[in-house]
Design an enzyme around this catalytic site. Structure first.
Site, mmCIF file in Angstrom:
data_model
loop_
_atom_site.group_PDB
_atom_site.id
_atom_site.type_symbol
_atom_site.label_atom_id
_atom_site.label_comp_id
_atom_site.label_asym_id
_atom_site.label_seq_id
_atom_site.Cartn_x
_atom_site.Cartn_y
_atom_site.Cartn_z
ATOM 1 N N HIS A 5 0.807 -1.232 0.000
ATOM 2 C CA HIS A 5 0.000 0.000 0.000
ATOM 3 C C HIS A 5 0.834 1.274 0.000
ATOM 4 O O HIS A 5 0.295 2.350 -0.164
ATOM 5 C CB HIS A 5 -0.941 0.014 1.217
ATOM 6 N N LEU A 40 6.495 -10.213 3.433
ATOM 7 C CA LEU A 40 5.788 -11.157 2.557
ATOM 8 C C LEU A 40 6.694 -12.266 2.028
ATOM 9 O O LEU A 40 6.219 -13.225 1.432
ATOM 10 C CB LEU A 40 5.130 -10.404 1.393
ATOM 11 N N LEU A 74 -1.376 -8.692 -9.946
ATOM 12 C CA LEU A 74 -0.881 -7.800 -11.000
ATOM 13 C C LEU A 74 0.267 -8.435 -11.779
ATOM 14 O O LEU A 74 1.322 -8.722 -11.207
ATOM 15 C CB LEU A 74 -0.365 -6.498 -10.377
ATOM 16 N N SER A 112 2.262 -7.743 -15.694
ATOM 17 C CA SER A 112 2.878 -6.535 -16.264
ATOM 18 C C SER A 112 3.014 -6.739 -17.766
ATOM 19 O O SER A 112 3.251 -7.866 -18.225
ATOM 20 C CB SER A 112 4.266 -6.344 -15.646
ATOM 21 N N SER A 113 2.901 -5.648 -18.514
ATOM 22 C CA SER A 113 3.009 -5.788 -19.977
ATOM 23 C C SER A 113 4.391 -6.286 -20.386
ATOM 24 O O SER A 113 4.561 -6.835 -21.471
ATOM 25 C CB SER A 113 2.705 -4.455 -20.663
ATOM 26 N N CYS A 114 5.391 -6.139 -19.484
ATOM 27 C CA CYS A 114 6.749 -6.571 -19.849
ATOM 28 C C CYS A 114 6.916 -8.087 -19.769
ATOM 29 O O CYS A 114 7.989 -8.585 -20.060
ATOM 30 C CB CYS A 114 7.795 -5.864 -18.997
ATOM 31 N N TYR A 164 12.310 -11.051 -13.684
ATOM 32 C CA TYR A 164 11.063 -10.455 -13.201
ATOM 33 C C TYR A 164 9.863 -11.070 -13.931
ATOM 34 O O TYR A 164 8.852 -11.435 -13.321
ATOM 35 C CB TYR A 164 11.119 -8.946 -13.441
ATOM 36 N N LYS A 198 6.650 -13.151 -12.454
ATOM 37 C CA LYS A 198 5.282 -12.632 -12.601
ATOM 38 C C LYS A 198 4.397 -13.619 -13.359
ATOM 39 O O LYS A 198 3.214 -13.759 -13.062
ATOM 40 C CB LYS A 198 5.327 -11.279 -13.316
ATOM 41 N N ASN A 252 3.050 0.122 -18.464
ATOM 42 C CA ASN A 252 3.960 0.934 -17.627
ATOM 43 C C ASN A 252 3.155 2.024 -16.905
ATOM 44 O O ASN A 252 2.430 2.772 -17.549
ATOM 45 C CB ASN A 252 5.016 1.620 -18.504
ATOM 46 N N HIS A 308 11.808 3.652 -13.080
ATOM 47 C CA HIS A 308 11.303 3.556 -14.447
ATOM 48 C C HIS A 308 11.529 4.890 -15.163
ATOM 49 O O HIS A 308 11.900 5.884 -14.543
ATOM 50 C CB HIS A 308 9.811 3.202 -14.427
ATOM 51 N N ASP A 321 17.913 -0.070 -24.602
ATOM 52 C CA ASP A 321 16.603 0.376 -25.092
ATOM 53 C C ASP A 321 15.484 -0.530 -24.564
ATOM 54 O O ASP A 321 14.349 -0.113 -24.408
ATOM 55 C CB ASP A 321 16.560 0.292 -26.630
HETATM 56 O O1 GFB Z 1 10.722 2.567 -17.815
HETATM 57 P P1 GFB Z 1 11.773 1.638 -18.237
HETATM 58 O O2 GFB Z 1 12.898 1.417 -17.300
HETATM 59 O O3 GFB Z 1 11.005 0.337 -18.569
HETATM 60 O O4 GFB Z 1 12.451 2.175 -19.604
HETATM 61 P P2 GFB Z 1 10.860 -0.810 -19.650
HETATM 62 C C1 GFB Z 1 11.702 2.474 -20.758
HETATM 63 C C2 GFB Z 1 12.585 3.071 -21.837
HETATM 64 O O5 GFB Z 1 12.980 4.390 -21.445
HETATM 65 C C3 GFB Z 1 13.866 2.341 -22.161
HETATM 66 C C4 GFB Z 1 14.349 4.599 -21.675
HETATM 67 O O6 GFB Z 1 14.050 2.302 -23.560
HETATM 68 C C5 GFB Z 1 14.948 3.199 -21.501
HETATM 69 O O7 GFB Z 1 16.204 3.110 -22.135
HETATM 70 N N1 GFB Z 1 14.827 5.627 -20.731
HETATM 71 C C6 GFB Z 1 15.226 6.883 -21.065
HETATM 72 C C7 GFB Z 1 14.931 5.522 -19.398
HETATM 73 N N2 GFB Z 1 15.618 7.574 -19.998
HETATM 74 C C8 GFB Z 1 15.426 6.757 -18.929
HETATM 75 C C9 GFB Z 1 15.621 6.923 -17.517
HETATM 76 O O8 GFB Z 1 16.045 7.967 -17.012
HETATM 77 N N3 GFB Z 1 15.289 5.850 -16.725
HETATM 78 C C10 GFB Z 1 14.791 4.683 -17.253
HETATM 79 N N4 GFB Z 1 14.474 3.678 -16.426
HETATM 80 N N5 GFB Z 1 14.627 4.502 -18.573
HETATM 81 C C11 GFB Z 1 10.629 -2.168 -17.500
HETATM 82 C C12 GFB Z 1 11.040 -3.528 -17.015
HETATM 83 O O9 GFB Z 1 11.032 -2.094 -18.787
HETATM 84 O O10 GFB Z 1 9.223 -2.015 -17.486
HETATM 85 C C13 GFB Z 1 10.364 -3.930 -15.821
HETATM 86 O O11 GFB Z 1 12.433 -3.604 -16.884
HETATM 87 C C14 GFB Z 1 8.994 -3.337 -15.551
HETATM 88 O O12 GFB Z 1 10.309 -5.316 -15.801
HETATM 89 C C15 GFB Z 1 8.629 -2.086 -16.327
HETATM 90 O O13 GFB Z 1 8.014 -4.266 -15.619
HETATM 91 C C16 GFB Z 1 7.143 -1.863 -16.447
HETATM 92 O O14 GFB Z 1 9.497 -0.655 -20.222
HETATM 93 O O15 GFB Z 1 11.944 -0.866 -20.667
#
Ligand code: GFB
Length: 338
Positions: A21, A51, A115, A117-119, A146, A150, A175, A189, A279
């Site tokens: 929460h 947990l 929950l 996740s789309s990933c 991960y 999930k 996301n 993220h 990416d």
């Molecule tokens: O949000 P993010 O980490 O999630 O990254 P994913 C999404 C995209 O944003 C990637 C770019 O292509 C990153 O390279 N990006 C640009 C950045 N700038 C940044 C930054 O400052 N921080 C981050 N983090 N990214 C995650 C999964 O993947 O999605 C998890 O690793 C999770 O498992 C989540 O479930 C929802 O969509 O790539």
């Protein structure tokens, strides 16, 4: 109190456990539940209930007589943190899912919402991704640990549903972002991580800000409060074992996100892309036809959501905490753990 939604299944005297929460999603669900007048919430911090501890979880369910569970607790992180700590991500998420789902079944919880996740869909799934795409191809390597955990939780719900008739259902959120997110510069993220970088660049009058990756990947973003409304809809009126996608059905490139972020934060300098950072999966946008057929629609656009999240972060002092400590909900207090 909001009175737009009519609840018959979820009664006001029901004991509702929102696991996780204090995180982005669990907190949004608690806010929505309270807005609808549900006060009989059972909430536990990580210090109060671990947990990962099977015996503690069983004792909790035995003593608390829980009717409904929103299982939002999970170890989560952005692309970099996820890819570098896959052992932790697979272990903790498998344990949380197994402990909570099994105890909920043993102690007669009426309904549990899990929950995904789309990933956790295949890396090269056809877009927009339909629910049937699950397990139809290889996973994105940066979050394989991960995703496997999930998928195990999701399948556990499905199997308990089929074998024992338990009303354990699941959703597949895209996301998400919003208040109570993790604003750590490296572990978070993209939205909170990028928001911090743009905010700091503006504050420091920097002429350049660096965005991870090429900017080409496409992502779909859902404001956490919109997701919370979807979660309540599912809890109220969807009982099937098949999972449901929850998203906006619309995506943007990371480059487009960066320019919208600059506008919201008020950063006017140059934006450069660091292709040495991963990416991840090239595109991730969900087909939300099934979820929308339940009468749910997302209401908050990306630009408005970013403004709301930025206002929250400023007010909560999420950027004031130094990088080494992370932001609000830094990994020292993991974002979606109870
Ligand atoms: O949000 P993010 O980490 O999630 O990254 P994913 C999404 C995209 O944003 C990637 C770019 O292509 C990153 O390279 N990006 C640009 C950045 N700038 C940044 C930054 O400052 N921080 C981050 N983090 N990214 C995650 C999964 O993947 O999605 C998890 O690793 C999770 O498992 C989540 O479930 C929802 O969509 O790539």
């Amino acid at each position: 109190m909001t009175s737009l939604k009519v609840f018959s299944r979820l009664t006001h005297d029901a004991r509702i456990f929102v696991a996780g929460h204090r995180g982005l999603v669990g907190n949004a669900i608690v806010r929505r539940l309270k807005a609808y007048g549900f006060d009989n919430l059972v909430l536990r911090t990580h210090a109060e209930l671990d947990l990962l501890d099977q015996s503690a979880v069983r004792t909790f369910f035995k003593e608390e007589d829980i009717d409904y569970v929103f299982l939002c607790a999970a170890k989560v992180g952005g692309i970099l943190h996820n890819s570098l700590h896959q052992a932790d991500f697979i272990y903790e998420n498998v344990m949380i899912s197994a402990n909570v789902i099994q105890a909920a079944a043993t102690y007669d919880v009426q309904k549990l919402l899990y929950l995904g996740s789309s990933c956790i869909y295949p890396k090269h799934a056809t877009q927009p991704i339909v629910e049937e795409a699950l397990l139809s191809g290889a996973l994105e390597p940066t979050n394989e640990g991960y995703a496997i955990a999930k998928i195990a939780g999701l399948k556990m719900c499905e199997k308990f549903h089929q074998q024992y008739g338990k009303c354990f259902v699941s959703v597949m959120p895209t996301n998400m972002y919003g208040p109570n997110d993790n604003f750590h510069p490296d572990h978070s993220h993209v939205i909170p991580g990028m928001m911090r970088r743009f905010h700091e660049a503006r504050e420091n009058r920097a002429s350049q800000v660096v965005v991870w990756g090429t900017g080409a990947p496409r992502r779909e973003f859902l404001y956490a409060d919109d997701f919370a409304e979807a979660a309540l809809t599912v809890m109220e009126c969807y009982d099937k074992p098949e999972t449901l996608n929850v998203g906006t059905g619309e995506d943007v490139t990371i480059r487009e996100l960066a320019y919208t972020m600059a506008k919201v934060v008020g950063y006017k300098g140059e934006i450069v892309f660091d292709a040495s950072k991963p990416d991840g999966t090239p595109r991730k946008v969900l087909d939300v036809t099934k979820m929308k057929s339940l009468g749910w629609e997302p209401r908050i656009s990306l630009e408005i959501g970013l403004k709301l999240a930025y206002e929250w972060a400023l007010k909560a002092g999420a950027f004031d905490i130094v990088a080494a400590e992370g932001g609000v909900n830094a990994p020292s207090a993991p974002p979606l753990r109870p």
